[in-house]
Design an enzyme around this catalytic site. Structure first.
Site, mmCIF file in Angstrom:
data_model
loop_
_atom_site.group_PDB
_atom_site.id
_atom_site.type_symbol
_atom_site.label_atom_id
_atom_site.label_comp_id
_atom_site.label_asym_id
_atom_site.label_seq_id
_atom_site.Cartn_x
_atom_site.Cartn_y
_atom_site.Cartn_z
ATOM 1 N N ASP A 449 0.844 -1.183 0.000
ATOM 2 C CA ASP A 449 0.000 0.000 0.000
ATOM 3 C C ASP A 449 0.888 1.244 0.000
ATOM 4 O O ASP A 449 1.804 1.364 0.815
ATOM 5 C CB ASP A 449 -0.916 0.005 1.234
ATOM 6 C CG ASP A 449 -1.971 1.095 1.146
ATOM 7 O OD1 ASP A 449 -1.631 2.256 1.393
ATOM 8 O OD2 ASP A 449 -3.126 0.779 0.834
ATOM 9 N N GLU A 492 -4.929 2.314 -4.097
ATOM 10 C CA GLU A 492 -3.481 2.346 -4.007
ATOM 11 C C GLU A 492 -2.943 1.053 -3.415
ATOM 12 O O GLU A 492 -1.807 1.012 -2.967
ATOM 13 C CB GLU A 492 -3.022 3.542 -3.161
ATOM 14 C CG GLU A 492 -3.364 3.467 -1.684
ATOM 15 C CD GLU A 492 -4.735 4.050 -1.362
ATOM 16 O OE1 GLU A 492 -4.962 4.414 -0.216
ATOM 17 O OE2 GLU A 492 -5.586 4.136 -2.277
#
Length: 596
Positions: A449, A492
């Site tokens: 992430d 993301e």
């Protein structure tokens, strides 16, 4: 008369042409008309078959959209459930929450018949009742020992409930309901007393189906369709139980607003210019059917659906899910079906021979075919050209849809669906190469992430954020072997599958990726400083870091997708909470104060 050398008398067909040219032309024209008419009738029939297959492909496209919506709702619900269980299991969060004056005030007021407390960060109110108010309401019980923790959780989850409720264009109700007799609901219902809503919750399947051991696997439950009396519309609800120390503590509930959201998806997936049917059905593995008619959901069967075909669909739901797609027919009527992703739902639509024939006839007579009788040769060449192009477009569209269904259009990496397919293929290959032995396959998974990604979008814009995602995808490709597969599984959020890698190897790969990202960040900062663009850098010069969670089988859990994903995701959150820009490969990892 003298015969001239080199010339011959016309005879046979040539003689007839010369003697009766009009008759020959007429006969040839009529023969061509008859031939074209026969071919036209045959082509008309063939067009109906092609249209049937076209509708099947269109149904497949619609199913992809419906699957994306259902998966998004499930992910949001799982996030709320996991967050709730994390708060209940976290002593530090409980201690911090109990020191909050608002929580202390709520504990003092909790003996009142109706009490409330403000949610955190302007979230919805926490509402509840006392032990007397819970009397006679099945499924709720006041427990003084767990009440403080439940109030802390309700305040903490309040803003997340509000955010989840507003995440879609259609604002659906989202709630956390505690077995201690309190709840958080968005949008709020100031017109309904807390005790009345708790009594209603106790009768609804989205809460009752988690009680009394009815959901021992703690699965997400999709409740049967019911009608919301206030809005007079049909609603389907997803709910998940919340447990702490093996004890049921409540449920998170999320309405899926199919009356507008799913119907909008179904109506927006047309790929052809022909008139498409406006009626669809969703069938689950239990035989429950929901219908979408003109953008509205209903439990009443439309007249256009053949009841016998629907009975067949209910009886063969499991077999149809295994087949994936196809159609059943009876008396010139068709029921087309398409399995929705990897869910327990089948998307249905219907048609019949008369509709297919009329649609094909409209296409024929709306074209310049009648005028083209005077130029049959041009007509035949043009028809062949058109048919070739139509089929070419269908093949190209199917190829593009296959690519879109398996890859992320921005980064070019595999998407979540393709990632799961490759995971299953990896396990099957390991089983084959193992010669049927019972040894557990060795496989590892990374969850990655980008840290503070929202700040990139907020400061530099979404175009720069997209460029950062592309840069990170390139870093993943460069730092993974060809047998290792990266994927973009969220905004993301990325994942990587490492076949044959144990936990130590996977942690080393993760650290290599983290250092590569860190090196890019250093290069980006240097480039921005050198060019004087530190305040407004180019997208390629934006510095960012990444947090990574690592899980491996059999070290952490059996080789199951959800189990490995859960462990890796949990460790990703641990990396985030312990300061970001780090790799966490074990649950007991301590926080490095210096890096934090």
């Amino acid at each position: 008369m003298q015969h001239t050398p080199g010339r011959t008398r016309p005879h046979g067909f040539s003689s007839m042409v010369m003697k009766r040219p009009h008759l020959v032309v007429t006969v040839c024209f009529l023969a061509a008309m008859a031939l074209v008419s026969g071919l036209g009738l045959r082509q008309l029939y063939q067009m109906t078959r092609n249209d049937l297959h076209s509708r099947q492909r269109d149904l497949e496209v619609r199913a992809v959209g419906v699957d994306a919506l259902i998966s998004a709702e499930r992910r949001r619900l799982l996030f709320l459930r996991d967050y709730a269980e994390h708060v209940l299991a976290s002593p530090s969060q409980q201690r911090a929450g109990l020191q909050d004056p608002v929580v202390q005030a709520a504990l003092r007021d909790s003996d009142k018949l109706t009490w409330e407390a403000p949610g955190a960060m302007d979230g919805p109110l926490v509402l509840g009742t006392n032990a007397q108010g819970l009397a006679g309401i099945e499924g709720f019980h006041r427990d003084a020992a767990t009440l403080p923790a439940d109030i802390v959780l309700a305040r903490s989850i309040s803003p997340l409930v509000a955010i989840s409720q507003q995440a879609d264009a259609v604002q659906s109700a989202v709630a956390y309901i505690s077995a201690n007799g309190l709840y958080v609901l968005s949008p709020e219902r100031p017109d309904a007393p807390a005790r009345d809503l708790l009594r209603r919750f106790s009768t609804m399947p989205y809460y009752r189906l988690h009680l009394f051991g009815q959901n021992p696997r703690r699965d997400i439950v999709w409740t049967p369709i019911y009608t919301e009396t206030k809005k007079s519309e049909a609603i389907a609800t997803l709910s998940a139980p919340v447990y702490a120390n093996g004890r049921f503590r409540g449920a998170v509930v999320m309405d899926v607003a199919p009356s507008r959201l799913l119907a909008l998806q179904l109506a927006s997936a047309n790929l052809t210019e022909d008139e498409e049917p406006a009626e669809f059905g969703l069938l689950n593995k239990n035989g429950d059917l929901v219908y979408f008619v003109d953008g509205k959901i209903t439990a009443q069967r439309p007249a256009s659906f053949d009841p016998d075909l629907l009975d067949m669909a209910r009886a063969q739901a499991a077999a149809w899910m295994q087949r994936g797609q196809g159609y059943a027919q009876r008396g010139g009527r068709y029921l087309l079906f398409q399995h929705v992703g990897d869910s327990h739902w089948i998307l249905l639509t219907n048609t019949d021979d008369s509709e297919l024939t009329l649609a094909a006839a409209r296409r024929v007579f709306s074209s310049p075919l009648i005028v083209a009788w005077l130029a049959i040769a041009v007509l035949l060449v043009g028809t062949l050209f058109i048919v070739k192009n139509i089929f070419g477009q269908y093949v190209d569209a199917s190829s593009r849809l296959e690519t879109l269904a398996r890859s992320d259009p921005l980064t070019g990496l595999a998407n979540r669906r393709r990632f799961l397919e490759v995971f299953n293929e990896t396990l099957e290959r390991a089983a084959r190469e193992g010669g049927g032995e019972a040894a557990a396959p060795v496989v590892a998974m990374l969850m990655l992430d980008i840290d503070f990604f929202k700040r990139v979008n907020d400061r530099f814009g979404h175009a720069a954020g997209d460029r950062v995602l592309v840069i990170f995808a390139d870093i993943l490709r460069k730092n993974l072997r060809s047998a290792e597969m990266p994927a973009r599984v969220g905004g993301e959020e990325f994942a990587a599958l490492l076949p044959g890698a144990d936990l130590a190897t996977a942690a080393a790969v993760a650290e290599r990726i983290r250092r590569a990202v860190e090196a890019h960040a250093a290069d980006s900062a240097h480039a921005a400083s050198a060019t004087g663009e530190a305040q407004n850098p180019d997208a390629d010069a934006i510095a960012f870091t990444v947090s990574i969670g690592v899980a491996a089988s059999p070290a952490d859990c059996p080789a199951h997708y959800e189990a490995l994903m859960s462990v890796a995701d949990r460790r990703l959150y641990a990396a985030k909470e312990s300061g970001r820009n780090r790799v966490v490969a074990e649950d007991s990892r301590s926080i490095d104060p210096a890096r934090a």
